[in-house]
Structure formats: structure tokens, C-alpha cells
Write a protein that holds these residues in place. Sequence first.
Motif, PDB file in Angstrom:
ATOM      1  N   ASP A 331       1.316   1.129   4.013  1.00 17.48           N
ATOM      2  CA  ASP A 331       0.239   1.777   3.249  1.00 17.48           C
ATOM      3  C   ASP A 331       0.764   2.185   1.880  1.00 17.48           C
ATOM      4  O   ASP A 331       1.588   3.097   1.761  1.00 17.48           O
ATOM      5  CB  ASP A 331      -0.256   3.000   4.024  1.00 17.48           C
ATOM      6  N   PHE A 332       0.288   1.533   0.837  1.00 17.47           N
ATOM      7  CA  PHE A 332       0.755   1.827  -0.514  1.00 17.47           C
ATOM      8  C   PHE A 332       0.412   3.257  -0.926  1.00 17.47           C
ATOM      9  O   PHE A 332       1.182   3.889  -1.664  1.00 17.47           O
ATOM     10  CB  PHE A 332       0.156   0.838  -1.514  1.00 17.47           C
ATOM     11  N   ALA A 333      -0.719   3.773  -0.484  1.00 16.36           N
ATOM     12  CA  ALA A 333      -1.111   5.117  -0.900  1.00 16.36           C
ATOM     13  C   ALA A 333      -0.160   6.170  -0.355  1.00 16.36           C
ATOM     14  O   ALA A 333       0.108   7.181  -1.007  1.00 16.36           O
ATOM     15  CB  ALA A 333      -2.538   5.407  -0.443  1.00 16.36           C
ATOM     16  N   ALA A 334       0.378   5.955   0.841  1.00 10.63           N
ATOM     17  CA  ALA A 334       1.213   6.960   1.489  1.00 10.63           C
ATOM     18  C   ALA A 334       2.705   6.755   1.260  1.00 10.63           C
ATOM     19  O   ALA A 334       3.485   7.695   1.422  1.00 10.63           O
ATOM     20  CB  ALA A 334       0.929   6.968   2.992  1.00 10.63           C
ATOM     21  N   ALA A 335       3.118   5.557   0.895  1.00 12.56           N
ATOM     22  CA  ALA A 335       4.544   5.255   0.738  1.00 12.56           C
ATOM     23  C   ALA A 335       5.122   5.963  -0.485  1.00 12.56           C
ATOM     24  O   ALA A 335       4.417   6.209  -1.478  1.00 12.56           O
ATOM     25  CB  ALA A 335       4.762   3.753   0.613  1.00 12.56           C
ATOM     26  N   TRP A 336       6.430   6.284  -0.422  1.00 18.91           N
ATOM     27  CA  TRP A 336       7.109   6.852  -1.580  1.00 18.91           C
ATOM     28  C   TRP A 336       7.136   5.829  -2.710  1.00 18.91           C
ATOM     29  O   TRP A 336       7.397   4.643  -2.504  1.00 18.91           O
ATOM     30  CB  TRP A 336       8.539   7.262  -1.224  1.00 18.91           C
ATOM     31  N   GLY A 337       6.871   6.300  -3.930  1.00 19.04           N
ATOM     32  CA  GLY A 337       6.867   5.416  -5.086  1.00 19.04           C
ATOM     33  C   GLY A 337       8.184   5.458  -5.829  1.00 19.04           C
ATOM     34  O   GLY A 337       8.562   6.493  -6.376  1.00 19.04           O
ATOM     35  N   GLY A 338       8.877   4.362  -5.847  1.00 18.11           N
ATOM     36  CA  GLY A 338      10.137   4.284  -6.569  1.00 18.11           C
ATOM     37  C   GLY A 338      10.857   2.997  -6.234  1.00 18.11           C
ATOM     38  O   GLY A 338      10.789   2.513  -5.100  1.00 18.11           O
ATOM     39  N   ILE A 339      11.524   2.423  -7.220  1.00 19.45           N
ATOM     40  CA  ILE A 339      12.232   1.154  -7.039  1.00 19.45           C
ATOM     41  C   ILE A 339      13.722   1.387  -7.243  1.00 19.45           C
ATOM     42  O   ILE A 339      14.144   1.983  -8.237  1.00 19.45           O
ATOM     43  CB  ILE A 339      11.698   0.083  -8.004  1.00 19.45           C
TER      44      ILE A 339
END
Length: 457
Positions: A331-339
Motif C-alpha cells: 500500500d503506497f499510502a501507508a508505506a514509509w516514503g524514502g529511497i
Amino acid sequence: MSLSQTAVIRSRRVVLPDGERPADVLVRDGRIARIAAHNSLAADGARLTDLGDTAVLPGLVDTHVHVNEPGRTGWEGFATATRAAAAGGVTTIVDMPLNSVPPTTTIAGLEAKRKAADGRAWVDVGFWGGAVPGNLSDLETLHRAGVFGFKSFLAPSGVDEFPHLEPAGLETVLAEVARLGALAVVHAEDPAALASAPHQPGPRYRDFLASRPAGAETAAVARLLAAARRTGARVHVLHVSSAAVLPLLRRARADGVEVTAETCPHYLALAAERVPDGGTAFKCCPPIRDQANREALWEALAAGEFTAVVSDHSPSTPDLKLLPERGGSGDFAAAWGGIASLQLGLPAVWTEARWRGHGLADVAGWMSEGPARLVGLGGRKGAVAVGHDADLVAFDPDCEFTVRAAELQHRNPVTPYEGHVLTGVVRRTWLRGRVVDVTGEPFGAQLVRPGAAAQPG
């Protein structure tokens, strides 16, 4: 090699400030003492390293790294982050003030960072301070203590201990930054634009992309530039993902606003059309946009509109990324954002740059000289030049390799580049003339401050 010894590093492809050419580089006491014609310096007791056709680049300077220590060392830490940096040809990092606990918003937070890094880093380390609601009185103390400037968010940061600035707070912070003669670096997305965008949870990347529209960047950058005009502050726009902000930056510069901007390897190497549904390793904010936008970023980079290309290395534990291959929801909305890409930035950019006709000197300018100049280290870092620290990279620009996350040095084996074939391999990294061995022990990385020599930790 001890710092009192000398060495000659020889290559047919040395990337110098005025271009690439065969040369011998004499290193003495950790600095570049002389640059001479190829095959002209006798060793005379110095250690000779003849690299043949392997290129010599200045060590990269990555001014956008989230180390997360102390407090979230399960995500990353100084030991693992700096090993990854050295393995990727990065010899200086500047650590972001958030995702650690405490954040670097007070002098106590800065001292906690320095203590955590002391003796545990493989490359030189500097620190950003943070400007958040309620810490205006801390900025001068942090500035005097040697932070490189002040990071702020214009939208929620994702962690409660680092809240974003409302418009009035931004104005106040920029006025203080201007008074101090410091630099404000800003995550520019507009919270109102984000709130009004469609939000559809789930694994489809196009839904996540719609939730972080380009208009959120342009609205925030416009607000930042208006405040910079009023206060006279020097501002830097972090991780530009949308080419739509470029006309705003051009007009502001024409009006005399002191504004610079950066972009990141993932915005130059990846594109929305190739992000798989559920591929939450690709999630970052602002997001990876479409191929046409990517090409517009490349055109701006070639035209000199970006000061730097830096990683925005922002790792987390695999469970927070909700990776389907590890049993997560995707789930993109719930996943942590960062590369996480600190180790891969150089080959990722070079892979894309070379077929567009750019040379190694261009890449060195974007990833070494430009970032060093941005943070006031241009007199010591960022170039193969006499008097500079002998921070060097042996880079094989023609060798291809397949990215395997498990082989990377950062703490958690998650990367959107998994399985990608990249061109360009770092063969060796020198920090002040000494080869960095990421399998050994750290041997003398230092803490750096703006405009000054590196200082012992």
C-alpha cells in the motif's frame, strides 16, 4: 598510508576542474600537493598507484543524507551509512536533522549527533540544523556551533518530533536565517494542495502519484520564494521532482532572489511508467514522476539550473516499506516514503548521463563540486585540485553490474534499483589520501563545518 606519507595516483582519465585528462596526482599529508603531466612524477619513495584507464574523480559530497542516529538506528546509523557512502565514492556527507531522536533542533540534539558519529564514520560528516515551530531562539546557537544551515518542511514531515512551518513561521525563520547569514533548505510541498488531492489507498502507483501532485511543489516553491524576497534570505529547494517549478526559480533568480535547487538520482534515473504496482521501494515524497518530466529535469541540469545532485538517502526497516515480497500489503499510502541510494547515486546518474552525451566532468560538477560549493566546503572538497583534501575515487566508467540489495552496505537491504543493470563501478575510495576499507575499521573520518578545515570528532 599515514597522513605524513606521500603517494602518486596516476590515471589516463583524471577529472580536473577544467576537464578530463591524463595526469599524475601527488598526495602529501592528506592534501593534493601537485598535479602533473601523466607519467611525469617519479615515486621517490612515495607509493605509486597506476590506475591505467580507470578514471579518478573527486570524492562525492552528498549534502542530503538521513542517517537517523541516534534514536532510529534500526533504520540506519553512522557506521552503515558511511560505509555505503565510501563504497559509492562519497567522501563527505551532511546529515539531515530529522528521523533521529532527538532531532537536530537544539544544541543538545547536535551534540548527540556528534557523539554518535565520533569514531564510527568511514567518511567525513557534517550536520544540518532544523528549523521547526518553537525553536527560533536555538538557531543562532546551532549556527555558531557549525551546522551548515537549517532544514524546514512546508508540509508534514512524517515524524511528529519535526513539525512543519506554517506561513507565518516560515517568514520568521527566514528573517532569522537572513540575519545570521545562513542557508535555509526547504522541503517544498504545499499542505493545502496535498489535502485537496485525491487519496486512494492501495498498491497502484498512479493513485499515489495523484496524491502528491506537481501543483503541491509549485505552490510551496512560490510561497517560499515570496518569503525569500521579503526577508532577503538565501534559500535552497530540496529534492525537486517536478520540472514545473523551474520557471519559478528562473524568474526569482532574475529578480535577485538568492535561490538554488537540487534534484536526486531517482528523479533522473527512474520514471513513473516503470514503477510496478505494489513497488513501495520506489515511494518517496515528492514522488518519482513521468518520463517527460524526467527529461525536462535532465535539460535543466544540463543548463546549469541545479546546483547539486544528491541522494536524499532516506532508509527505513523493510517492514515499514510494506514490501509485497516480504509479506507486506504494498500500500503506497501507508508505506514509509524514502529511497535508500547512497551507494548507488554515482552509477545511477552516470548510466543515464553518458548516453545523453554528458562526460565524467559533468557528473563530478553535479555530485561533488556543486554540493561542496553549496555548503561552503568548496575550498577543501569537491575537486581534484592543489590544496584540496585528497578525497578521490577510482571509477571504472565502462563496467556494468547488476544491483543486488543484499550486497549493499546500508543497514536494510531495500532499494528500487534491485535487479537494474547500471554502468560504472567504484573500484577504490581515498579519504585524505588513505584508501577506505569498508570491511575494516574507521581510521580518521572527521566532522566538518562550513568554510573550515575538517575537525577531529
